[in-house]
Design a protein around this motif. Sequence first.
Motif, PDB file in Angstrom:
ATOM      1  N   ALA A   1      -9.473  -5.202  -7.336  1.00 32.92           N
ATOM      2  CA  ALA A   1      -8.652  -4.514  -6.769  1.00 32.92           C
ATOM      3  C   ALA A   1      -8.417  -5.015  -5.416  1.00 32.92           C
ATOM      4  O   ALA A   1      -9.130  -5.681  -4.649  1.00 32.92           O
TER       5      ALA A   1
ATOM      6  N   GLY B   1      -6.778  -3.513  -1.172  1.00 32.97           N
ATOM      7  CA  GLY B   1      -6.300  -2.355  -0.432  1.00 32.97           C
ATOM      8  C   GLY B   1      -7.293  -1.193  -0.042  1.00 32.97           C
ATOM      9  O   GLY B   1      -8.344  -1.530  -0.702  1.00 32.97           O
ATOM     10  N   THR B   2      -6.804  -0.387   0.605  1.00 34.98           N
ATOM     11  CA  THR B   2      -7.447   0.653   0.979  1.00 34.98           C
ATOM     12  C   THR B   2      -6.639   2.022   1.036  1.00 34.98           C
ATOM     13  O   THR B   2      -5.862   2.027   1.657  1.00 34.98           O
TER      14      THR B   2
ATOM     15  N   PRO C   1      -8.748   1.566  -2.674  1.00 36.83           N
ATOM     16  CA  PRO C   1      -8.615   0.342  -3.811  1.00 36.83           C
ATOM     17  C   PRO C   1      -7.472   0.496  -4.636  1.00 36.83           C
ATOM     18  O   PRO C   1      -7.378   1.833  -5.241  1.00 36.83           O
ATOM     19  N   ARG C   2      -6.771  -0.475  -4.843  1.00 31.59           N
ATOM     20  CA  ARG C   2      -5.691  -0.376  -5.857  1.00 31.59           C
ATOM     21  C   ARG C   2      -6.289  -1.472  -7.234  1.00 31.59           C
ATOM     22  O   ARG C   2      -6.283  -2.346  -6.850  1.00 31.59           O
ATOM     23  N   THR C   3      -6.503  -1.047  -8.238  1.00 23.07           N
ATOM     24  CA  THR C   3      -6.982  -1.772  -9.263  1.00 23.07           C
ATOM     25  C   THR C   3      -5.677  -2.584  -9.963  1.00 23.07           C
ATOM     26  O   THR C   3      -4.931  -1.995 -10.266  1.00 23.07           O
ATOM     27  N   LEU C   4      -6.123  -3.784 -10.007  1.00 19.82           N
ATOM     28  CA  LEU C   4      -5.085  -4.877 -10.586  1.00 19.82           C
ATOM     29  C   LEU C   4      -5.558  -5.339 -12.054  1.00 19.82           C
ATOM     30  O   LEU C   4      -4.718  -5.364 -12.982  1.00 19.82           O
TER      31      LEU C   4
ATOM     32  N   ASP D   1      -8.685  -4.338 -14.865  1.00 20.63           N
ATOM     33  CA  ASP D   1      -9.816  -3.428 -14.900  1.00 20.63           C
ATOM     34  C   ASP D   1     -11.081  -4.243 -15.821  1.00 20.63           C
ATOM     35  O   ASP D   1     -10.654  -4.678 -16.790  1.00 20.63           O
TER      36      ASP D   1
ATOM     37  N   THR E   1      -3.364  -2.856 -16.219  1.00 23.54           N
ATOM     38  CA  THR E   1      -4.482  -3.433 -15.899  1.00 23.54           C
ATOM     39  C   THR E   1      -5.291  -4.093 -16.788  1.00 23.54           C
ATOM     40  O   THR E   1      -6.704  -4.317 -16.496  1.00 23.54           O
TER      41      THR E   1
END
Length: 334
Positions: free
Chosen positions: A45, A47-48, A50-53, A55, A307
Amino acid sequence: LVVFGLSMARRLARTSSRLARSLSTALAEEASPSALVTLHDRTVAIGTPPRTLVDRLSLTLREGDRLAILGENGSGKTVTAQLLGRAIGGSADGVELTPSSAVASCVGREGRAVVHVSFESHRRLLQSEVREYRESRFDVTHRRATLASYLFPELRPDLPHPNGFAGYTPKEARLAPLPVPYDADAHHPGLAALESAVTRGEAGELLRQFGLYELRHRPLFAMSTGEARKTMVVDCLLSPPTLLVLDEAFDGLDSQSRDDLREVLLRTLDADGGRRTGALALIAHHPDDLVPPPTHALLLGQGEGRTGFLGGEWREMAATVGAYFDSQRLASSA
C-alpha cells in the motif's frame, strides 16, 4: 479495455484456485537456505490514508530467480519490487512505500541490497553528477566524472585542485569531477590507476562485451542514453546487489540501443552465461523487454478491485502473460 476486462474475468474464473494459493507452489514455499526473502500475506500500500495496490501478497524469492513483475500502470510493480528489496535489507516493516523512492541508482555500492536500473535512476544519476561538478568549482577545461571513475571511485586521482580552491570535499566521490585536463587520454599519469583497473580482468571483459571499452574515459554527461544505461548495468555486474531490478530499463532508448542492450543482457545475465546477481526482477511493458528470460512471473492488478495477483513458474504463467500482453496491445490500438 472492455475486451481486456472480459477476457481476464474468464481467465480469472478458470484459475481461481491458483489465484487463491498465488505463488504457493512456486515462489511461496517455506524459506529454504537459498531463499533471499519470504513474504506472507503482505499488503502493498502507498499514501496516507493507505491505498492498497496488492492485497495479501505471499512469495519467496530465491537466489538465481528471475521474476517478471507485470501489470498495468498503477498496479504496484515498482513498489512491490521496492518492498522485496527492503525486506531483503531487513527494513520492510513500518516503512512507507512510495513509487518515487524506488529509484536508487548504483551510487554507493557497499552493502546495497537492491539496485534499480531505470529511466528515473538514470536521470537522477546525471542530476547528481551535474551537482557535484557545480559544487567542485572546476572550470570547463577540466574533466567531469567518467565511466572509469564511476566504476572505480577509490582510484580517483588525488591531485590538487587546478584553480587552487581549498576546502572542497566531494559528497559522492563516484560522481566527483576528475582533476585532469578535459582532453587527457588514457596515457595521462593521473589516470594510470584507473586505466589499469578498467582495462583488466572482469571490468575490461564487461566493457568489451557492452561495447564501452573505447569509452572508458568518456565523461558520463557526454554519453548517449544507451551508453549510460549500459554503464549502470556493468556497475551492477561488477558489484552485484542482492536484488537487481531492471525497471523498464529500456525506456528512453532508440530502437538500435534497445536491441544492443537486450543482446548484451542475454549474453551476460542469462544463467548459461555464468554471471548472475542474487536475484533479478524484470518490470516491463513489452514482452521483448523481458531479458533475460524469466523463471517466474507475478501479474498484478487482477480480480475485483484490481488488487489481486497471479503468479508461478514461467512455464505455468507463460500463456497467461501472453494473453495479458495481447490484451494490452488491443487496448492501446483501440
